[in-house]
Design a protein around this motif. Sequence first.
Motif, short mmCIF file in Angstrom:
data_model
loop_
_atom_site.label_atom_id
_atom_site.label_comp_id
_atom_site.label_asym_id
_atom_site.label_seq_id
_atom_site.Cartn_x
_atom_site.Cartn_y
_atom_site.Cartn_z
N ALA A 197 7.71 6.36 4.31
CA ALA A 197 7.82 7.62 3.58
C ALA A 197 7.41 8.77 4.50
CB ALA A 197 6.95 7.59 2.33
N VAL A 198 8.36 9.62 4.83
CA VAL A 198 8.07 10.78 5.66
C VAL A 198 7.26 11.79 4.86
CG1 VAL A 198 9.11 12.68 6.98
CG2 VAL A 198 10.19 10.41 6.99
N THR A 199 7.59 11.93 3.58
CA THR A 199 6.87 12.79 2.63
C THR A 199 6.59 11.95 1.38
OG1 THR A 199 8.87 13.51 1.48
CG2 THR A 199 8.21 14.81 3.41
N ASP A 200 5.87 12.51 0.42
CA ASP A 200 5.79 11.87 -0.89
C ASP A 200 7.22 11.72 -1.41
OD1 ASP A 200 3.00 11.86 -0.83
OD2 ASP A 200 2.82 13.66 -2.07
N CYS A 201 7.50 10.59 -2.05
CA CYS A 201 8.87 10.30 -2.48
C CYS A 201 8.92 9.77 -3.91
CB CYS A 201 9.50 9.23 -1.59
SG CYS A 201 9.76 9.67 0.12
N LEU A 202 10.05 10.03 -4.54
CA LEU A 202 10.47 9.32 -5.75
C LEU A 202 11.77 8.64 -5.40
CD1 LEU A 202 9.83 11.99 -8.54
CD2 LEU A 202 8.42 10.01 -7.96
N VAL A 203 11.83 7.32 -5.63
CA VAL A 203 12.97 6.51 -5.20
C VAL A 203 13.33 5.54 -6.31
CG1 VAL A 203 13.70 4.75 -3.53
CG2 VAL A 203 12.35 6.70 -2.76
N LEU A 248 6.71 0.35 4.55
CA LEU A 248 7.27 -0.85 3.97
C LEU A 248 7.58 -1.79 5.13
CD1 LEU A 248 8.33 -2.31 1.43
CD2 LEU A 248 10.55 -1.27 1.90
N PRO A 249 6.82 -2.87 5.27
CA PRO A 249 7.02 -3.75 6.42
C PRO A 249 8.43 -4.34 6.46
CG PRO A 249 5.01 -4.33 5.21
CD PRO A 249 5.76 -3.34 4.38
N GLU A 250 8.85 -4.70 7.65
CA GLU A 250 10.15 -5.35 7.81
C GLU A 250 10.17 -6.64 6.98
OE1 GLU A 250 11.62 -7.39 11.64
OE2 GLU A 250 12.41 -5.34 11.74
N THR A 289 7.12 5.59 -6.88
CA THR A 289 6.41 6.76 -6.38
C THR A 289 5.76 6.29 -5.08
OG1 THR A 289 5.96 7.53 -8.62
CG2 THR A 289 4.60 8.46 -6.86
N ILE A 290 6.06 6.98 -3.99
CA ILE A 290 5.62 6.51 -2.67
C ILE A 290 4.82 7.62 -2.00
CG2 ILE A 290 6.35 5.54 -0.48
CD1 ILE A 290 9.08 4.90 -1.86
N ASP A 291 3.64 7.25 -1.49
CA ASP A 291 2.78 8.20 -0.79
C ASP A 291 3.32 8.49 0.61
OD1 ASP A 291 1.02 8.14 -2.95
OD2 ASP A 291 -0.27 6.62 -2.03
N PRO A 332 0.81 -1.22 0.00
CA PRO A 332 0.00 0.00 0.00
C PRO A 332 0.85 1.27 0.00
CG PRO A 332 -0.97 -1.61 1.46
CD PRO A 332 0.37 -2.17 1.03
N GLY A 333 0.61 2.12 -1.00
CA GLY A 333 1.30 3.40 -1.12
C GLY A 333 2.61 3.36 -1.86
N PHE A 334 3.09 2.18 -2.28
CA PHE A 334 4.33 2.02 -3.03
C PHE A 334 4.00 1.59 -4.46
CE2 PHE A 334 6.05 2.09 1.13
CZ PHE A 334 7.42 2.29 1.06
N TYR A 335 4.18 2.50 -5.42
CA TYR A 335 3.82 2.25 -6.82
C TYR A 335 5.11 2.14 -7.63
CZ TYR A 335 -0.59 3.88 -4.99
OH TYR A 335 -1.72 4.03 -4.22
#
Length: 106
Positions: free
Chosen positions: A88-94, A41-43, A34-36, A16-19
């Motif tokens: 993700a502390v903020t919206d991210c591109l990774v 991200l679970p361990e 792209t991360i909301d 959820p939230g990781f595209y």
Amino acid sequence: MPFGKLSDQKAREIVPGFYGKFVHTDRMTVSYWTIDAGALLPEHRHPHEQITTVIEGQLELTVAGETQVLGPLEIAVIPGDTVHAGRAVTDCLVIDVFQPARDDYR
């Protein structure tokens, strides 16, 4: 095919939230995420070596019990079979690079 457009790929929500959009060779996978903000991200662990690069935003990563918030152009190197998690502390591109290839992302 040596050339392509990332924009032609449809993003897949892996957790959820990781595209992610994925590019594969026989031996490696590059993931464009792209991360909301607030997504977790679970361990987990996997046999793949991983290099994570934050392009935009702030990503909190915990690798082998050590936690750090990464900002733009900061990296984490995660050895294979090492426990890690993220938020993700903020919206991210990774961008993540995995070796060997992630067949589960094909």
